[in-house]
Design a protein around this motif. Structure first.
Motif, mmCIF file in Angstrom:
data_model
loop_
_atom_site.group_PDB
_atom_site.id
_atom_site.type_symbol
_atom_site.label_atom_id
_atom_site.label_comp_id
_atom_site.label_asym_id
_atom_site.label_seq_id
_atom_site.Cartn_x
_atom_site.Cartn_y
_atom_site.Cartn_z
ATOM 1 N N ARG A 91 0.800 -1.231 0.000
ATOM 2 C CA ARG A 91 0.000 0.000 0.000
ATOM 3 C C ARG A 91 0.836 1.286 0.000
ATOM 4 O O ARG A 91 0.342 2.349 -0.379
ATOM 5 C CB ARG A 91 -0.932 0.011 1.216
ATOM 6 C CG ARG A 91 -2.172 -0.857 0.993
ATOM 7 C CD ARG A 91 -2.910 -1.168 2.283
ATOM 8 N NE ARG A 91 -4.144 -1.890 2.030
ATOM 9 C CZ ARG A 91 -4.230 -3.187 1.737
ATOM 10 N NH1 ARG A 91 -3.128 -3.910 1.622
ATOM 11 N NH2 ARG A 91 -5.407 -3.760 1.533
ATOM 12 N N LEU A 93 0.941 3.328 -3.171
ATOM 13 C CA LEU A 93 -0.392 3.875 -3.458
ATOM 14 C C LEU A 93 -0.671 5.085 -2.575
ATOM 15 O O LEU A 93 -1.218 6.095 -3.026
ATOM 16 C CB LEU A 93 -1.472 2.808 -3.203
ATOM 17 C CG LEU A 93 -1.310 1.486 -3.955
ATOM 18 C CD1 LEU A 93 -2.344 0.469 -3.465
ATOM 19 C CD2 LEU A 93 -1.474 1.723 -5.455
ATOM 20 N N ALA A 94 -0.304 4.967 -1.314
ATOM 21 C CA ALA A 94 -0.560 6.076 -0.382
ATOM 22 C C ALA A 94 0.293 7.292 -0.749
ATOM 23 O O ALA A 94 -0.185 8.431 -0.731
ATOM 24 C CB ALA A 94 -0.285 5.631 1.049
ATOM 25 N N ALA A 136 -1.298 8.803 -3.818
ATOM 26 C CA ALA A 136 -2.572 9.475 -3.514
ATOM 27 C C ALA A 136 -2.320 10.822 -2.845
ATOM 28 O O ALA A 136 -3.023 11.798 -3.109
ATOM 29 C CB ALA A 136 -3.423 8.578 -2.614
ATOM 30 N N LEU A 137 -1.302 10.875 -1.999
ATOM 31 C CA LEU A 137 -1.022 12.107 -1.261
ATOM 32 C C LEU A 137 -0.287 13.132 -2.113
ATOM 33 O O LEU A 137 -0.560 14.335 -2.025
ATOM 34 C CB LEU A 137 -0.178 11.756 -0.023
ATOM 35 C CG LEU A 137 0.214 12.908 0.899
ATOM 36 C CD1 LEU A 137 -1.017 13.619 1.443
ATOM 37 C CD2 LEU A 137 1.085 12.398 2.041
ATOM 38 N N ALA A 197 8.000 -0.789 9.002
ATOM 39 C CA ALA A 197 8.025 0.364 9.911
ATOM 40 C C ALA A 197 8.724 1.561 9.253
ATOM 41 O O ALA A 197 8.334 2.717 9.478
ATOM 42 C CB ALA A 197 8.727 -0.012 11.209
ATOM 43 N N LEU A 256 6.278 3.324 6.994
ATOM 44 C CA LEU A 256 5.303 4.104 7.764
ATOM 45 C C LEU A 256 5.947 5.334 8.381
ATOM 46 O O LEU A 256 5.346 6.409 8.437
ATOM 47 C CB LEU A 256 4.673 3.212 8.839
ATOM 48 C CG LEU A 256 3.784 2.093 8.272
ATOM 49 C CD1 LEU A 256 3.474 1.060 9.363
ATOM 50 C CD2 LEU A 256 2.484 2.656 7.681
ATOM 51 N N ALA A 316 -5.630 9.363 0.177
ATOM 52 C CA ALA A 316 -4.456 8.829 0.872
ATOM 53 C C ALA A 316 -4.885 7.882 1.989
ATOM 54 O O ALA A 316 -4.287 6.814 2.173
ATOM 55 C CB ALA A 316 -3.604 9.973 1.426
ATOM 56 N N ALA A 337 -6.004 4.695 0.302
ATOM 57 C CA ALA A 337 -4.870 3.939 -0.254
ATOM 58 C C ALA A 337 -4.109 3.210 0.843
ATOM 59 O O ALA A 337 -3.663 2.082 0.663
ATOM 60 C CB ALA A 337 -3.931 4.889 -1.005
ATOM 61 N N LEU A 338 -3.992 3.856 1.988
ATOM 62 C CA LEU A 338 -3.230 3.268 3.087
ATOM 63 C C LEU A 338 -4.028 2.207 3.841
ATOM 64 O O LEU A 338 -3.474 1.175 4.236
ATOM 65 C CB LEU A 338 -2.811 4.394 4.055
ATOM 66 C CG LEU A 338 -1.994 3.987 5.276
ATOM 67 C CD1 LEU A 338 -0.672 3.344 4.859
ATOM 68 C CD2 LEU A 338 -1.724 5.212 6.154
ATOM 69 N N ALA A 352 -7.619 0.907 3.257
ATOM 70 C CA ALA A 352 -8.701 0.046 2.751
ATOM 71 C C ALA A 352 -8.206 -1.382 2.583
ATOM 72 O O ALA A 352 -7.169 -1.623 1.956
ATOM 73 C CB ALA A 352 -9.245 0.583 1.431
ATOM 74 N N GLY A 353 -8.919 -2.327 3.171
ATOM 75 C CA GLY A 353 -8.600 -3.737 3.005
ATOM 76 C C GLY A 353 -7.537 -4.276 3.947
ATOM 77 O O GLY A 353 -7.239 -5.468 3.919
ATOM 78 N N LEU A 354 -6.948 -3.406 4.771
ATOM 79 C CA LEU A 354 -5.934 -3.883 5.729
ATOM 80 C C LEU A 354 -6.596 -4.732 6.812
ATOM 81 O O LEU A 354 -7.728 -4.463 7.199
ATOM 82 C CB LEU A 354 -5.245 -2.705 6.418
ATOM 83 C CG LEU A 354 -4.050 -2.051 5.752
ATOM 84 C CD1 LEU A 354 -3.450 -1.021 6.716
ATOM 85 C CD2 LEU A 354 -2.987 -3.062 5.357
ATOM 86 N N PRO A 355 -5.867 -5.715 7.361
ATOM 87 C CA PRO A 355 -6.410 -6.484 8.482
ATOM 88 C C PRO A 355 -6.694 -5.577 9.695
ATOM 89 O O PRO A 355 -5.979 -4.593 9.913
ATOM 90 C CB PRO A 355 -5.281 -7.473 8.820
ATOM 91 C CG PRO A 355 -4.317 -7.433 7.692
ATOM 92 C CD PRO A 355 -4.523 -6.159 6.955
ATOM 93 N N ALA A 379 -5.946 -5.960 12.622
ATOM 94 C CA ALA A 379 -4.762 -5.843 13.494
ATOM 95 C C ALA A 379 -4.061 -4.507 13.263
ATOM 96 O O ALA A 379 -3.481 -3.931 14.179
ATOM 97 C CB ALA A 379 -3.798 -6.999 13.246
ATOM 98 N N TRP A 380 -4.145 -3.981 12.049
ATOM 99 C CA TRP A 380 -3.599 -2.645 11.764
ATOM 100 C C TRP A 380 -4.622 -1.549 12.037
ATOM 101 O O TRP A 380 -4.291 -0.529 12.637
ATOM 102 C CB TRP A 380 -3.173 -2.535 10.289
ATOM 103 C CG TRP A 380 -1.958 -3.304 9.888
ATOM 104 C CD1 TRP A 380 -1.894 -4.326 8.980
ATOM 105 C CD2 TRP A 380 -0.607 -3.125 10.350
ATOM 106 N NE1 TRP A 380 -0.608 -4.788 8.850
ATOM 107 C CE2 TRP A 380 0.206 -4.064 9.681
ATOM 108 C CE3 TRP A 380 -0.006 -2.254 11.265
ATOM 109 C CZ2 TRP A 380 1.588 -4.158 9.900
ATOM 110 C CZ3 TRP A 380 1.370 -2.347 11.482
ATOM 111 C CH2 TRP A 380 2.142 -3.287 10.798
ATOM 112 N N ALA A 394 -0.028 6.750 10.408
ATOM 113 C CA ALA A 394 1.211 6.049 10.064
ATOM 114 C C ALA A 394 2.010 5.731 11.328
ATOM 115 O O ALA A 394 2.594 4.652 11.448
ATOM 116 C CB ALA A 394 2.037 6.905 9.097
ATOM 117 N N MET A 397 0.425 2.828 13.345
ATOM 118 C CA MET A 397 0.720 1.554 12.686
ATOM 119 C C MET A 397 2.184 1.159 12.893
ATOM 120 O O MET A 397 2.484 0.013 13.242
ATOM 121 C CB MET A 397 0.384 1.649 11.192
ATOM 122 C CG MET A 397 -1.120 1.737 10.929
ATOM 123 S SD MET A 397 -1.525 2.104 9.181
ATOM 124 C CE MET A 397 -0.883 0.634 8.379
ATOM 125 N N ALA A 398 3.091 2.107 12.688
ATOM 126 C CA ALA A 398 4.522 1.802 12.850
ATOM 127 C C ALA A 398 4.803 1.236 14.241
ATOM 128 O O ALA A 398 5.566 0.282 14.396
ATOM 129 C CB ALA A 398 5.361 3.057 12.607
#
Lengths: 174, 174
Positions: free
Chosen positions: A14, A17-18, A21-22, A141, A144, B18, B21-22, B24-27, B29-30, B151, B154-155
């Motif tokens: 991703r 893509l991110a 997009a940004l 990491a 991100l 953005a 893109a970052l 959508a569709g992520l598990p 857990a994120w 971000a 998530m990191a």
């Protein structure tokens, strides 16, 4: 959270893509902006990510998987992007990053890594032994971290423009 | 960098792209991860951005432009998303954010704001007089601040997983 290959790849695929997009199509006032002398613009950060795709993550993973006599990583060149990407239009850099990342993720998927392989080690020039699992978690990491950096660099351009709201935006002081 | 309406809108229209893109569709857990108790997950942050589209930016801009006797802003409700978005799937939240943002940017474009209008003031409950220009610059910086936050959240999930590389990732300690 433990490193999970599928969840890690979900982020790695991703990031281009991110970034696109940004950043794609934004005025250079945003994409060439920095946090001051010797700091990086969004354009430079994309160049740094491109260099990592060429030289860091997959080459280091290969070195670990080979388990040859030489397992010491080449140090990361943190200024490579100034030679390799300077002056290239951002649109092309975003394309290049997306292409290289897709190739690298295809390579990674092709390896069909096992848990045992994820536990293999290479030698980091500063840290000593590190596992493939740690290397791949760091790839995620690192993405991100640089995405957060891009957003921070851009936000700081309005440090004065936001007036008194600056007091409510700790990102301005980071 | 001075606030420029076109350059500001260029960022505002990219934020929903953005985020999508970052995330959508992520598990989960994120997307449901936080930085600890009382901190926000990426899902909660998208809910907060949705609330801002409903209640903060454009309503406050309207109040300033009207220049009526009451120019004091309603305080921001920083927990609204826990009532309004909790339990909603992220895919729907990303759609809702994109739709509301597009509507609000259409409203903003429709106003055809002049420099004089950008200098009009409203009254912030904490700061006192603020200009429409400062409000719009804050809208942009607020987007970028929350993108950096997503971000970062998530990191940090890989704080342990990166092993010794943590020393090279200051985002882990923020």
């Amino acid at each position: 959270m433990d490193f999970d290959l599928g969840a890690g790849i979900a982020v790695l695929e991703r990031t281009p893509l991110a970034m696109r997009a940004l950043l794609a199509g934004l005025p250079p006032a945003w994409t060439d902006a920095t946090e001051g002398p010797e700091t990086w613009s969004p354009c430079v950060i994309v160049g740094h990510l491109i260099h990592g795709e060429h030289s860091d993550w997959i080459p280091r993973a290969r070195l670990i998987l080979a388990q040859g006599p030489e397992r010491r990583f080449t140090p990361v060149d943190r200024t490579a992007q100034f030679r390799e990407s300077q002056g290239k239009p951002l649109a092309g850099l975003l394309d290049e990053f997306a292409r290289l990342r897709a190739e690298n993720l295809a390579t990674l998927a092709g390896w069909g890594l096992t848990g045992a392989q994820l536990g293999l080690t290479g030698e980091h020039p500063d840290f000593g032994p590190v596992t493939l699992r740690q290397l791949l978690a760091t790839w995620v990491a690192h993405d991100l971290s640089h995405l957060a950096q891009v957003a921070r660099v851009m936000a700081k351009q309005y440090r004065e423009a936001v007036g008194p709201w600056r007091a409510y935006l700790p990102i301005m002081e980071r």
